[in-house]
Design an enzyme around this catalytic site. Structure first.
Site, PDB file in Angstrom:
ATOM      1  N   GLU A 202       0.846  -1.202   0.000  1.00  0.00           N
ATOM      2  CA  GLU A 202       0.000   0.000   0.000  1.00  0.00           C
ATOM      3  C   GLU A 202       0.880   1.250   0.000  1.00  0.00           C
ATOM      4  OE1 GLU A 202      -3.227  -0.216   2.877  1.00  0.00           O
ATOM      5  OE2 GLU A 202      -4.097  -1.899   1.801  1.00  0.00           O
ATOM      6  N   GLU A 332      -4.881  -8.685  -0.435  1.00  0.00           N
ATOM      7  CA  GLU A 332      -5.684  -8.338   0.748  1.00  0.00           C
ATOM      8  C   GLU A 332      -7.126  -8.201   0.293  1.00  0.00           C
ATOM      9  OE1 GLU A 332      -4.402  -5.238   3.449  1.00  0.00           O
ATOM     10  OE2 GLU A 332      -2.286  -5.741   3.087  1.00  0.00           O
TER      11      GLU A 332
HETATM   12  O1  AHR Z   1      -5.108  -6.089   6.867  1.00  0.00           O
HETATM   13  C1  AHR Z   1      -5.013  -4.962   7.660  1.00  0.00           C
HETATM   14  C2  AHR Z   1      -4.351  -3.779   6.949  1.00  0.00           C
HETATM   15  O2  AHR Z   1      -5.150  -3.348   5.896  1.00  0.00           O
HETATM   16  C3  AHR Z   1      -3.017  -4.050   6.300  1.00  0.00           C
HETATM   17  O3  AHR Z   1      -1.952  -3.975   7.186  1.00  0.00           O
HETATM   18  C4  AHR Z   1      -2.937  -2.951   5.297  1.00  0.00           C
HETATM   19  O4  AHR Z   1      -2.142  -3.290   4.192  1.00  0.00           O
HETATM   20  C5  AHR Z   1      -4.380  -2.682   4.932  1.00  0.00           C
HETATM   21  O5  AHR Z   1      -4.684  -1.341   4.935  1.00  0.00           O
END
Ligand code: AHR
Length: 528
Positions: A202, A332
């Site tokens: 991110e 994710e």
């Molecule tokens: O999964 C939780 C968080 O969500 C992660 O650390 C991040 O990459 C995302 O914003």
């Protein structure tokens, strides 16, 4: 013995409610499908069923790793119950150490004698001390114990190309270098295999608030120094966009000079439209049910958009110019609700209900559709965090409905995706509408045809008739996950409130399959 009796009673009740749903089916329009068993497509990479485990709350400490001196039954510090459950799930890949945590993680903090490892503050997640007792060696112990591949996320936000390059040498080298000798002195002789090495996370946000142009320069700089011995080079993954954004993908496709095997995409299912607008994990309304499902289905459009950006670049450069089709790794995804009452909000603890199982199944069906592009995903997260497979409380452990959905879909790992045409009705509530049935099909490694379906309608059963072209099956077997309540979930007091049972509402006649899906259910069938 007692537990078996409880299971039997619940199963009996569920079967009774399935028959009731069957009666209601007469009011719902029929869903028709054609499954082209004679036209197998891309292989659904087993890593589509990957998991994400971050140093976050009790995602690792307490949930997976308790240390050798814990009274919780463990092997080398790893909880026996959790390891057995993950093995049973056939987890193919684990992403570690983050997430936002990755861009503040310095791998040297997590090697060597535990009492000498530094204690830092986990600034992203709860501001709690991180004692680094789970580090590189422990991560590889975990993946080896459960038979998974390793996905390691390098630190780009606060690290350096040198740090990332040396970490890879420490993990994968087998010549007599100082770093390799250090690994051996720390107890690991043989090199480990890193399957995916990601450059940051991110980077548009917690990973450094970068502009796409800046990140691409950084990416190019990092990968120029990522080297490995022959055969040990992992896939290199660039940190990409989220939701419907495409600026990072566009910039990466345009300007990366070195190796890049895939670009990541993150998408969390929340109520929205604003990030703050989150639902509760249980006790939600029908609006919360359909809003969540409608939002999770947006994954399809987001992948389609990314795919078209990548395809446009691939076509412009001409066939053969790129080593292979660029991967889109959704590393994710999952639901993100309000934190469980009484929990540390920085630990992202949430219950997990039947709704989450449907979210999982709907996403699997989408990922299968893009099997040639989406060759890896990681649900957030494995244990105790967000849409978890497993919840623990001290020595207790429960499996969530999401665990059960993953378990039911296991035959899809490494199966050949099959094209499917589906015509289904619409389930509407308030301002939302979603297709009643979500489905996908594949030819499994053992030759059987597997069909995964979710009936998103919480009131009406779905009658499905499917034509299967190019295959004759003699028998159909399956499992169903459903319950009376939309938010049915397991608790430490009632760990078996919801679990899959045998499904008997499917009939084969030649190459026609007739199924009645109970309202709000996930069904996976195997045709042999
Ligand atoms: O999964 C939780 C968080 O969500 C992660 O650390 C991040 O990459 C995302 O914003």
């Amino acid at each position: 013995m007692g537990n078996c009796m409880v299971r039997y009673t619940i199963a009996t009740l569920l079967l009774a409610s399935l028959s009731a749903s069957t009666v209601m089916a007469e009011t719902a329009p029929e869903t028709t499908m054609t499954i082209y068993a004679d036209r197998p497509g891309a292989i659904i990479n087993k890593n589509v069923y990957g998991q994400f485990s971050e140093h976050l709350g009790s995602g690792i400490y307490g949930g997976i790793y308790v240390g050798e001196n814990s009274p919780i039954p463990n092997t080398g510090g790893f909880r026996n119950d959790v390891i057995a459950a993950l093995k049973e799930l056939k987890v193919p890949m684990i992403r570690w150490p983050g997430g936002c945590f990755a861009d503040e993680y310095h791998w040297r903090d997590g090697i060597g004698p535990k009492d000498k490892r530094p204690v830092r503050i986990n600034t992203n997640w709860g501001g709690v001390p991180e004692n680094n007792s789970f580090g590189t060696h422990e991560f590889f112990d975990l993946v080896e114990m459960i038979g998974a591949d390793a996905y390691v996320n390098a630190n780009v936000g606060t690290g350096s190309p040198q740090e990332a390059a040396q970490w890879l040498e420490y993990m994968t080298g087998d010549q007599d270098t100082t770093l390799v000798k250090e690994r051996r002195a720390n107890g690991r002789d043989k090199p480990w295999k890193v399957s995916i090495y990601a450059m940051g996370n991110e980077t548009w946000g917690c990973g450094g608030n970068m502009r796409p142009e800046y990140y691409v320069d950084i990416y190019n700089q990092y990968v120029a120094f990522i080297k490995a011995q022959p055969g040990a080079m992992p896939e290199l993954l660039a940190s990409g966009d989220h939701d419907n954004q495409t600026t990072f993908t566009t910039e990466l496709m345009q300007n990366v000079r070195g190796r890049m095997d895939a670009i990541s995409l993150h998408y969390y299912t929340i109520l929205g439209p604003r990030w703050e607008n989150k639902d509760t994990a249980t006790g939600f309304s029908e609006a919360g049910w359909i809003n969540t499902l409608a939002n999770t289905l947006r994954m399809d459009d987001f992948i389609k958009t990314q795919d078209s950006v990548m395809t446009a670049f691939e076509e412009k450069r001409g066939r053969g110019a790129m080593r292979k089709k660029m991967g889109l790794y959704v590393d994710e995804w999952g639901t993100w609700y309000k934190p469980a009452p009484g929990s540390n909000p920085g630990f992202l603890v949430q219950q997990n209900s039947l709704r989450d199982a449907l979210v999982a199944a709907a996403n699997f069906n989408i990922f299968h559709k893009y099997a040639d592009r989406v060759r890896m995903t990681a649900i957030a997260q494995t244990v105790n965090v967000l849409q978890a497979m497993i919840l623990t409380d001290g020595p207790k452990m429960i499996l969530t409905p999401t665990y059960h959905a993953f378990h039911m879909y296991k035959p899809f790992q490494d199966a050949a995706s099959l094209p499917i045409d589906i015509k289904t009705g619409t389930y509407k509530y308030d301002q939302w509408s979603v297709p009643q049935v979500s489905a996908s099909a594949a030819k499994a490694v053992d030759g059987s045809i597997v069909i995964g379906m979710a009936n998103l309608d919480p009131h009406n059963a779905a009658t499905v008739s499917a034509l299967i072209t190019g295959a004759q099956a003699a028998q159909v077997k399956g499992k169903v996950l459903t319950a009376e309540a939309m938010d049915a979930h397991n608790t430490f007091e009632k760990p078996d409130a919801i679990y899959p049972i045998d499904f008997n509402n499917a009939k084969l006649t030649g190459n026609k399959l007739y199924v009645t899906l109970p309202a709000k259910s996930v069904v996976v069938l195997k045709l042999q």
